[in-house]
Design a protein around this motif. Structure first.
Motif, PDB file in Angstrom:
ATOM      1  N   GLU A 423       1.215   0.260   2.969  1.00  0.00           N
ATOM      2  CA  GLU A 423       0.665  -0.787   2.121  1.00  0.00           C
ATOM      3  C   GLU A 423       1.121  -2.169   2.555  1.00  0.00           C
ATOM      4  O   GLU A 423       0.408  -3.144   2.349  1.00  0.00           O
ATOM      5  N   VAL A 424       2.306  -2.274   3.153  1.00  0.00           N
ATOM      6  CA  VAL A 424       2.861  -3.556   3.557  1.00  0.00           C
ATOM      7  C   VAL A 424       3.488  -3.406   4.930  1.00  0.00           C
ATOM      8  O   VAL A 424       4.114  -2.367   5.220  1.00  0.00           O
ATOM      9  N   GLN A 426       5.451  -6.031   8.211  1.00  0.00           N
ATOM     10  CA  GLN A 426       5.975  -7.354   8.544  1.00  0.00           C
ATOM     11  C   GLN A 426       6.529  -7.325   9.947  1.00  0.00           C
ATOM     12  O   GLN A 426       7.274  -6.398  10.314  1.00  0.00           O
ATOM     13  N   ARG A 443       3.071 -11.085   7.633  1.00  0.00           N
ATOM     14  CA  ARG A 443       3.139 -10.042   6.611  1.00  0.00           C
ATOM     15  C   ARG A 443       1.718  -9.620   6.279  1.00  0.00           C
ATOM     16  O   ARG A 443       0.866 -10.470   6.008  1.00  0.00           O
ATOM     17  N   SER A 445      -0.702  -6.879   3.899  1.00  0.00           N
ATOM     18  CA  SER A 445      -0.729  -5.978   2.745  1.00  0.00           C
ATOM     19  C   SER A 445      -2.176  -5.631   2.443  1.00  0.00           C
ATOM     20  O   SER A 445      -3.095  -6.365   2.815  1.00  0.00           O
ATOM     21  N   THR A 446      -2.371  -4.522   1.767  1.00  0.00           N
ATOM     22  CA  THR A 446      -3.720  -4.062   1.436  1.00  0.00           C
ATOM     23  C   THR A 446      -4.155  -4.627   0.088  1.00  0.00           C
ATOM     24  O   THR A 446      -3.331  -5.003  -0.745  1.00  0.00           O
ATOM     25  N   ARG A 447      -5.493  -4.684  -0.108  1.00  0.00           N
ATOM     26  CA  ARG A 447      -6.071  -5.048  -1.400  1.00  0.00           C
ATOM     27  C   ARG A 447      -6.864  -3.854  -1.907  1.00  0.00           C
ATOM     28  O   ARG A 447      -7.704  -3.295  -1.184  1.00  0.00           O
ATOM     29  N   TYR A 457      -7.711  -6.532   3.275  1.00  0.00           N
ATOM     30  CA  TYR A 457      -6.321  -6.807   3.626  1.00  0.00           C
ATOM     31  C   TYR A 457      -6.048  -8.295   3.433  1.00  0.00           C
ATOM     32  O   TYR A 457      -6.961  -9.133   3.486  1.00  0.00           O
TER      33      TYR A 457
END
Length: 719
Positions: A423-424, A426, A443, A445-447, A457
């Motif tokens: 999901e995240v 970096q 960084r 992350s998913t939406r 994303y």
């Protein structure tokens, strides 16, 4: 008012019998004129407004014009028809009045009157001349005649006149009686006027009418006497002579009217046109008023409908009183616009809330310093904030591209995130944009949607280049302090020991004294080199505080250029320096060291290019420009040397150099000196010089000026 004025004018001209010069007629005609002008002005104003509305294509103007035209035609057609028939009728009546028979009767009456008058006048003239000749004859026969003799002769002659003379006098030129005839008394005497004496003196005889006394008088000049006149009178019927004068005046008036028959017909037509104009203007004005009353509601509805079509739902039309179709149409229209406005306001409120939230979201993303990129589920770019465009050098052309195409450096990280199912993620990624290497902390992350499915994303990144550089500078500073502390202490004992060995043992080693001398010189020389390196470490690790004082930047720069021109005689210096002084609060020694280092680096860059090989005719050149802009002194140092490497950001890091003999501490020290003075140092590509095929390097230095030293300086060329 129009019919009232027309009737009043007719009564004054006709039944009331007011004369042409009467005040009543003048008053009513003046009132008619004022009325015509007032109504004509009202009609013209309404016509002008109607034409202007039609040209402006106002709502209802076409219907208003048609109704006005119809009412005007209804008023004009009957009036013109009646005018034609009235003109024919009057003309026929005038033909009867001025016929040949009527003219003959009036002419005969006038002839009879003139004959009667001529008969009486002619008889009086004959008798007066006969009596005058009788007096003149007696005066010629008798040399001397007194007034008594004249009276006797006058009475004798008066009695001989067959038709008789009422009075007979002999008077002088002043009107005094000199002799009287029979029954010619003083109270009957009416003295002649001076005009009568003048005519009698010139013509010999003049006839005087005295119809008030029913007399005809004759004044005759007596030629045989000096200043004497015969003055006689005869009774006539005064009423007959009055009738004769009236007959003459009537005949004269008749002939005058006959000659002016066309004018009479014209005056009649003019009066008729005046009356008709009053009634027509009143009718047209009333017709226009009525047409406006009819077209106004329709025009208001048309204009309101146009405004509604343009989006104005606040419009309301005036509701007419009554229950006819036009009044009901206005009420229904107002009801419709109120309903439409309520529905539109609801939609606008919802839209404003959505737009407010979107603007807040965009404002937050635009104001953050971090770059933010939105991706859809396939990895295509859907949103980019300003910081991302600035950091990545993007334009709108990158929209809808996949991230691996738009930013190839981010592609591997996105692929690994998709494969790993995380999901995240970096990472620190290096990106080169516009010739500058940047360190980005990325960084991802998913939406997710509400149902948990992947919507896209979010990629957020920060430029940590300065942070990394600062960390490296801090680390190198700590290392430099430790090295300077550990190395500098034993250098002086080593150098002193070597010098003592040379002095003490040079005479004892005999033939090896030269070798000892060489070895000790090497030790001393290397010790000095180590001390110089340690001094560089010390300067970099702990830069001394600038001792600021007001210094002329132009004078300082000119001194540095003079020294470098002497030290680099093979290089051509091109200078564009503004007129001084330009005062700034600086440490002259430190700034002079920084400028010297930069100009020296420019010369070394040219040497490096020459060592690699240059084309024939190459001219080493350094260009130095200085000016004032926005309260800062701007110094530009350009060269036509080897230029800058791709990774320019690392040039300011310690021990990073492009020369074999460089220590890598010069540019970091220069940058630190300029920043300690509140200035900036930027390295960029220089413009291509004439007769060159490559771009060299350019250093841009900006230093803040003192408040009283800021001015707009003009440039001058000093080659």
């Amino acid at each position: 008012m129009g019919p009232v004025l027309a009737l009043t004018t007719y009564l004054i001209l006709g039944p009331l019998g007011q004369g042409a010069s009467s005040n009543a007629l003048r008053t009513i005609l003046l009132t008619d004129l004022v009325y015509v002008l007032a109504v004509a002005a009202l009609v013209l104003i309404r016509v002008a407004r109607m034409v202007a509305s039609r040209r402006a294509q106002s709502a209802g103007s076409r219907l208003h014009m048609r109704l006005t035209g119809a009412f005007a035609a209804l008023a004009l057609v009957p009036t013109v028809t009646v005018a034609v028939f009235a003109g024919l009728t009057v003309n026929i009546g005038l033909e009867g009045w001025f016929s040949e028979r009527v003219s003959q009767v009036i002419g005969n009456s006038l002839s009879a009157a003139q004959a009667y008058e001529a008969e009486h006048v002619s008889g009086l003239e004959i008798d007066a001349r006969a009596l005058a000749e009788f007096l003149d004859g007696n005066r010629s026969a008798t040399f001397f005649m007194n007034e008594g003799d004249i009276r006797v002769v006058l009475a004798s002659g008066q009695s001989q006149i067959q038709r008789g003379l009422k009075l007979a006098y002999v008077i002088d030129g002043t009107g005094e009686i000199r002799a009287r005839g029979e029954r010619s008394y003083l109270f009957y005497f009416e003295p002649p006027s001076e005009e009568d004496f003048r005519k009698a003196s010139e013509e010999g005889l003049t006839i005087i009418r005295d119809l008030e006394n029913s007399e005809l008088r004759a004044l005759v000049r007596l030629d045989a006497f000096v200043d004497r006149y015969l003055y006689v009178s005869r009774d006539v019927d005064a009423e007959i002579f009055t009738l004769l004068d009236e007959t003459r005046e009537t005949a004269k008036l008749y002939h005058q009217l006959e000659n002016e028959r066309g004018r009479v017909l014209f005056e009649f037509g003019l009066i008729y046109i005046g009356f008709a104009l009053i009634l027509i203007l009143a009718a047209i004005w009333m017709g226009m008023w009525f047409a406006e009353r009819l077209s106004r509601p329709v025009g208001r509805l048309t204009g309101a409908a146009q405004r509604v079509g343009a989006g104005d739902l606040d419009v309301q039309v005036m509701e007419e009183e009554g229950d006819d179709e036009i009044a009901m149409l206005g009420r229904y229209f107002n009801q419709m616009t109120r309903q439409l406005k309520a529905q539109r306001d609801t939609l606008l409120d919802n839209t404003r809330q959505i737009e407010r939230r979107r603007r807040m979201f965009d404002s937050v993303l635009s104001s953050v310093t971090s770059g933010v990129v939105g991706l859809d589920a396939e990895g295509r770019v859907s949103f980019v904030n300003r910081s991302a465009e600035r950091l990545l050098g993007w334009s709108e052309d990158h929209q809808t591209l996949t991230l691996s195409v738009a930013v190839p450096e981010f592609g591997a990280m996105l692929d690994s995130m998709k494969e790993g199912g995380g999901e995240v993620a970096q990472e620190e990624i290096k990106v080169t944009r516009n010739g500058r290497l940047e360190n980005l902390l990325v960084r991802m992350s998913t939406r997710r949607r509400e149902n948990g499915s992947l919507e896209g994303y979010v990629v957020a990144f920060d430029d940590v280049t300065n942070l990394v550089t600062a960390q490296r500078m801090a680390a190198w500073g700590d290392v430099a302090r430790r090295i300077a502390h550990e190395i500098k202490n034993p250098l002086t004992p080593i150098q002193l020991s070597a010098e003592r060995i040379r002095r003490k043992f040079a005479s004892k080693v005999g033939e090896d004294s030269d070798t000892l001398e060489q070895m000790t010189d090497v030790i001393v020389r290397q010790t000095n080199d180590l001390r110089r390196i340690v001094d560089e470490f010390s300067k970099f690790a702990r830069m001394p505080e600038p001792e600021r004082r007001s210094i002329d930047v132009i004078d300082l720069l000119s001194g540095v250029i003079l020294l470098q021109e002497t030290g680099q005689p093979d290089v051509r210096f091109h200078k564009e320096i503004c007129d001084g002084p330009v005062q700034a609060d600086l440490d002259g020694t430190m700034i002079s060291q920084a400028l010297t280092n930069l100009i020296k680096n420019a010369g070394e860059a040219i040497e490096s290019l020459i060592e690699k090989g240059v084309a024939e005719g190459f001219t080493p050149e350094i260009r130095i420009a200085c000016g004032v802009e926005n309260g800062q002194a701007e110094i530009f140092i350009s060269d036509n040397g080897v230029g800058l490497p791709e990774d320019r950001a690392r040039l300011f890091e310690p021990y990073v150099t492009t020369r074999e003999k460089g220590t890598g501490l010069g540019l970091p020290i220069v940058k630190k000196i300029i920043e300690e003075h509140g200035g900036t140092l930027i390295l960029s590509d220089a413009a291509v010089f004439e007769n060159n095929d490559h771009a060299g390097a350019m250093a841009e230095i900006r230093l803040p000026l003192a408040l009283d030293g800021t001015r707009k300086a003009g440039r001058k060329n000093d080659k």
